[in-house]
Design a protein around this motif. Structure first.
Motif, short mmCIF file in Angstrom:
data_model
loop_
_atom_site.label_atom_id
_atom_site.label_comp_id
_atom_site.label_asym_id
_atom_site.label_seq_id
_atom_site.Cartn_x
_atom_site.Cartn_y
_atom_site.Cartn_z
N ALA A 143 33.62 33.22 -9.93
CA ALA A 143 32.21 33.55 -10.02
C ALA A 143 32.02 34.87 -10.75
CB ALA A 143 31.60 33.62 -8.63
N LEU A 144 32.21 34.85 -12.05
CA LEU A 144 32.18 36.07 -12.84
C LEU A 144 30.79 36.37 -13.39
CD1 LEU A 144 35.45 35.42 -14.88
CD2 LEU A 144 35.17 36.70 -12.76
N LYS A 145 29.94 35.37 -13.34
CA LYS A 145 28.60 35.55 -13.89
C LYS A 145 27.58 35.54 -12.76
CE LYS A 145 29.92 33.10 -18.09
NZ LYS A 145 29.68 31.95 -18.95
N LYS A 146 26.48 36.23 -12.98
CA LYS A 146 25.47 36.32 -11.93
C LYS A 146 24.94 34.95 -11.54
CE LYS A 146 21.18 38.72 -10.79
NZ LYS A 146 20.52 37.54 -10.23
N LYS A 147 24.80 34.09 -12.53
CA LYS A 147 24.31 32.75 -12.26
C LYS A 147 25.24 32.01 -11.31
CE LYS A 147 23.09 28.41 -14.53
NZ LYS A 147 23.02 27.69 -15.82
N GLN A 148 26.54 32.19 -11.53
CA GLN A 148 27.53 31.53 -10.68
C GLN A 148 27.50 32.12 -9.27
OE1 GLN A 148 30.98 32.20 -13.03
NE2 GLN A 148 30.82 30.23 -14.08
N ARG A 149 27.30 33.44 -9.18
CA ARG A 149 27.25 34.09 -7.88
C ARG A 149 26.04 33.61 -7.07
NH1 ARG A 149 30.76 38.43 -7.68
NH2 ARG A 149 31.55 39.12 -9.69
N ASP A 150 24.93 33.39 -7.77
CA ASP A 150 23.72 32.93 -7.10
C ASP A 150 23.89 31.52 -6.53
OD1 ASP A 150 21.51 34.55 -9.51
OD2 ASP A 150 22.51 35.31 -7.70
N GLU A 151 24.85 30.78 -7.06
CA GLU A 151 25.09 29.41 -6.61
C GLU A 151 26.16 29.33 -5.52
OE1 GLU A 151 26.15 27.38 -10.12
OE2 GLU A 151 24.11 27.25 -10.89
N SER A 152 26.57 30.50 -4.99
CA SER A 152 27.69 30.52 -4.05
C SER A 152 27.42 29.71 -2.79
CB SER A 152 28.03 31.97 -3.67
OG SER A 152 26.91 32.57 -3.03
N VAL A 153 26.12 29.57 -2.43
CA VAL A 153 25.81 28.82 -1.22
C VAL A 153 26.21 27.36 -1.33
CG1 VAL A 153 23.91 30.33 -0.55
CG2 VAL A 153 23.47 28.41 -2.10
N GLU A 154 26.38 26.87 -2.56
CA GLU A 154 26.76 25.47 -2.74
C GLU A 154 28.22 25.24 -2.46
OE1 GLU A 154 25.51 23.89 -6.45
OE2 GLU A 154 23.61 24.98 -6.43
N ARG A 155 28.99 26.31 -2.28
CA ARG A 155 30.41 26.23 -1.93
C ARG A 155 31.20 25.41 -2.93
NH1 ARG A 155 31.27 30.23 0.36
NH2 ARG A 155 33.16 29.40 1.29
N LYS A 156 30.97 25.64 -4.20
CA LYS A 156 31.67 24.90 -5.24
C LYS A 156 32.87 25.68 -5.74
CE LYS A 156 27.71 22.36 -7.10
NZ LYS A 156 26.87 22.13 -8.28
N ILE A 157 33.89 24.96 -6.12
CA ILE A 157 35.03 25.57 -6.81
C ILE A 157 34.77 25.44 -8.29
CG2 ILE A 157 37.50 25.46 -7.25
CD1 ILE A 157 37.89 24.38 -4.50
N ILE A 158 34.83 26.52 -9.02
CA ILE A 158 34.54 26.50 -10.45
C ILE A 158 35.85 26.52 -11.22
CG2 ILE A 158 33.37 27.71 -12.32
CD1 ILE A 158 31.55 28.93 -10.16
N TYR A 159 36.15 25.44 -11.91
CA TYR A 159 37.41 25.31 -12.62
C TYR A 159 37.26 25.42 -14.14
CZ TYR A 159 39.20 23.41 -8.23
OH TYR A 159 39.57 23.24 -6.94
N GLU A 160 36.03 25.72 -14.59
CA GLU A 160 35.81 25.69 -16.03
C GLU A 160 36.64 26.73 -16.78
OE1 GLU A 160 33.59 25.38 -13.76
OE2 GLU A 160 32.35 23.63 -14.22
N ASP A 161 36.90 27.86 -16.14
CA ASP A 161 37.55 28.96 -16.84
C ASP A 161 39.07 28.88 -16.80
OD1 ASP A 161 35.19 30.21 -17.68
OD2 ASP A 161 34.93 31.12 -15.71
N LEU A 162 39.64 28.51 -15.67
CA LEU A 162 41.09 28.50 -15.53
C LEU A 162 41.62 27.07 -15.44
CD1 LEU A 162 41.74 31.32 -12.90
CD2 LEU A 162 41.45 31.51 -15.35
N THR A 163 42.80 26.87 -15.99
CA THR A 163 43.46 25.58 -15.84
C THR A 163 44.00 25.46 -14.42
OG1 THR A 163 45.65 26.37 -16.50
CG2 THR A 163 44.15 25.66 -18.27
N ARG A 164 44.43 24.24 -14.05
CA ARG A 164 44.94 24.06 -12.70
C ARG A 164 46.22 24.85 -12.48
NH1 ARG A 164 44.87 17.83 -11.14
NH2 ARG A 164 46.11 17.62 -13.04
N ARG A 165 47.05 24.96 -13.51
CA ARG A 165 48.27 25.73 -13.39
C ARG A 165 47.94 27.21 -13.25
NH1 ARG A 165 52.79 25.04 -11.07
NH2 ARG A 165 54.43 24.43 -12.48
N GLU A 166 46.93 27.70 -13.98
CA GLU A 166 46.52 29.09 -13.88
C GLU A 166 45.95 29.40 -12.50
OE1 GLU A 166 45.50 29.73 -18.64
OE2 GLU A 166 43.90 29.35 -17.18
N ILE A 167 45.29 28.43 -11.89
CA ILE A 167 44.77 28.61 -10.53
C ILE A 167 45.93 28.81 -9.56
CG2 ILE A 167 43.54 27.52 -8.62
CD1 ILE A 167 41.86 26.05 -10.74
N GLU A 168 46.98 28.01 -9.70
CA GLU A 168 48.14 28.14 -8.83
C GLU A 168 48.79 29.51 -9.00
OE1 GLU A 168 50.68 24.87 -9.75
OE2 GLU A 168 49.33 23.37 -8.90
#
Length: 305
Positions: free
Chosen positions: A227-252
Motif C-alpha cells: 500500500a504505497l499510494k494513498k488510494k491503496q491505503r484508503d482501501e485498506s478496509v477491504e483487506r486485499k492483498i495487492i500483488y500488482e507491484d511485486l512478483t510472487r517470488r519477490e513476495i516470498e
C-alpha cells in the motif's frame, strides 16, 4: 470406456484436471500474470496427456499405427520437460548447472526418443523391444535427477512449514516423472501410469493453493509494503492483498527479509543463489521506494508487526 482403450481412472483424472483448469481460468480471468499462464499451460498439457494416452491407440486412426505412439510419447515427453521447467521457473529450484538448460533437456529427450525408440521400432517392428530400449536408459537418468533433486532441496537452513510442505510436494512431482518410464516398461496399465503422473499435477496444484494461503496468512504483514499510494491505503478496509507491484517470488523474499533472515539463509531456504536473492531484493527496494535493506526494514517491519 466409450469403445476405446481409456480406463475409467484415466477418464476420471481427465475430468479432475479439466475442472482445475476451468476454475483457474475463472478465478484468473482478470489477471495476466505469467505464473498463472504457466500453470494453465501445465494444466492443458495434463489434459492432453490424459486424452492422448487414454484414448490412443485406436484402430480407425488415420495414418500409420506408429503415428499414434509418436503423438502419445511426444505429449508425455513435452509434459515431463515442462514440469521440470515449471519447478525451475516458479520456485527457482535449479538442480543441475552443467549444460542442463530446459532447452538441452528437451533436445536430449527428443533425440533419445528418435534414436532409442523410433529407429529400433522400424528396424525390428517390435513395439515391446523399442519401448524397452527407450525406457531403461531414460529411467536411469530420471532416477539420477531425482536423487540430485532430493539432495538439492533437503535440509534448508531455517525451514518453516510453508517451505517444508513445498519441498515434499515438489519431490512428489519429480518422483512422478522418474517413475513414468518404469510404469511404461511394465506395460499398459493405465490405472498405475496415469495415477502416478497425475499426482505430479495434484502436487503442484497443492503447492500453488498453499502459496496463495501463505500470502493470505501474511496479509497484515505485507499490506503496508504494497500500500504505497494513498488510494491503496484508503482501501485498506477491504483487506486485499495487492500483488500488482511485486512478483510472487519477490513476495516470498520480502517476507523472508521482514523475518530478518540474511540473504545467505534466504538463498538456502528458497534454494536459489545468494546473487539471485540480492537481485530480487534490489527489485523489491526499487518497487517499494526504498534505497536498501535497512530502509526497507525501518519503513515496513514496525508497521507489519
Amino acid at each position: 470406456m466409450f469403445g476405446t482403450s481409456i480406463h475409467w481412472t484415466t477418464f476420471f483424472y481427465l475430468l479432475i484436471d479439466t475442472v482445475i483448469v476451468l476454475l483457474t481460468l475463472y478465478f484468473s480471468r482478470k489477471k495476466t500474470r505469467s505464473s498463472l499462464r504457466r500453470f494453465l499451460y501445465l494444466g492443458f498439457l495434463f489434459i492432453a496427456y490424459n486424452a492422448t494416452g487414454g484414448f490412443l491407440p485406436v484402430e480407425d486412426f488415420p495414418g500409420p499405427f506408429i503415428l499414434q505412439y509418436i503423438i502419445t510419447y511426444g505429449v508425455a515427453i513435452t509434459l515431463c520437460v515442462y514440469i521440470v521447467y515449471y519447478l525451475y521457473k516458479e520456485y527457482d529450484i535449479v538442480v543441475l548447472k552443467f549444460n542442463s538448460s530446459i532447452r538441452n533437456l528437451a533436445i536430449l529427450a527428443s533425440v533419445s526418443f528418435i534414436v532409442l525408440f523410433l529407429i529400433p521400432y522400424f528396424l525390428t517392428d517390435s513395439l515391446k523391444s523399442a519401448r524397452f530400449l527407450f525406457t531403461i536408459p531414460i529411467s536411469i537418468l530420471a532416477f539420477i535427477f531425482l536423487f540430485i533433486f532430493y539432495r538439492r532441496i533437503s535440509n534448508p537452513s531455517n525451514p518453516n512449514a510453508f517451505i517444508l510442505r513445498r519441498n515434499k510436494l515438489s519431490m512428489v512431482s519429480v518422483a512422478s516423472i522418474a517413475l513414468l518410464p518404469i510404469c511404461t516398461v511394465i506395460g499398459d496399465y493405465q490405472w498405475i501410469t496415469f495415477t502416478v503422473m497425475n499426482l505430479a499435477f495434484f502436487a503442484i496444484t497443492a503447492i500453488e493453493a498453499d502459496r496463495y494461503l501463505y500470502f493470505i496468512e501474511n496479509n497484515n504483514r505485507m499490506y503496508e509494503v504494497f500500500a504505497l499510494k494513498k488510494k491503496q491505503r484508503d482501501e485498506s478496509v477491504e483487506r486485499k492483498i495487492i500483488y500488482e507491484d511485486l512478483t510472487r517470488r519477490e513476495i516470498e523474499v520480502a517476507l523472508s527479509i521482514l523475518s530478518n533472515l540474511s540473504y545467505k539463509n534466504i538463498a538456502k531456504d528458497l534454494f536459489i543463489a545468494e546473487s539471485t536473492v540480492s537481485k530480487h531484493a534490489s527489485n523489491i527496494f526499487k518497487k517499494t521506494g526504498v534505497k536498501n535493506r535497512r530502509e526497507f526494514l525501518k519503513r515496513f517491519r514496525k508497521k507489519s508487526k
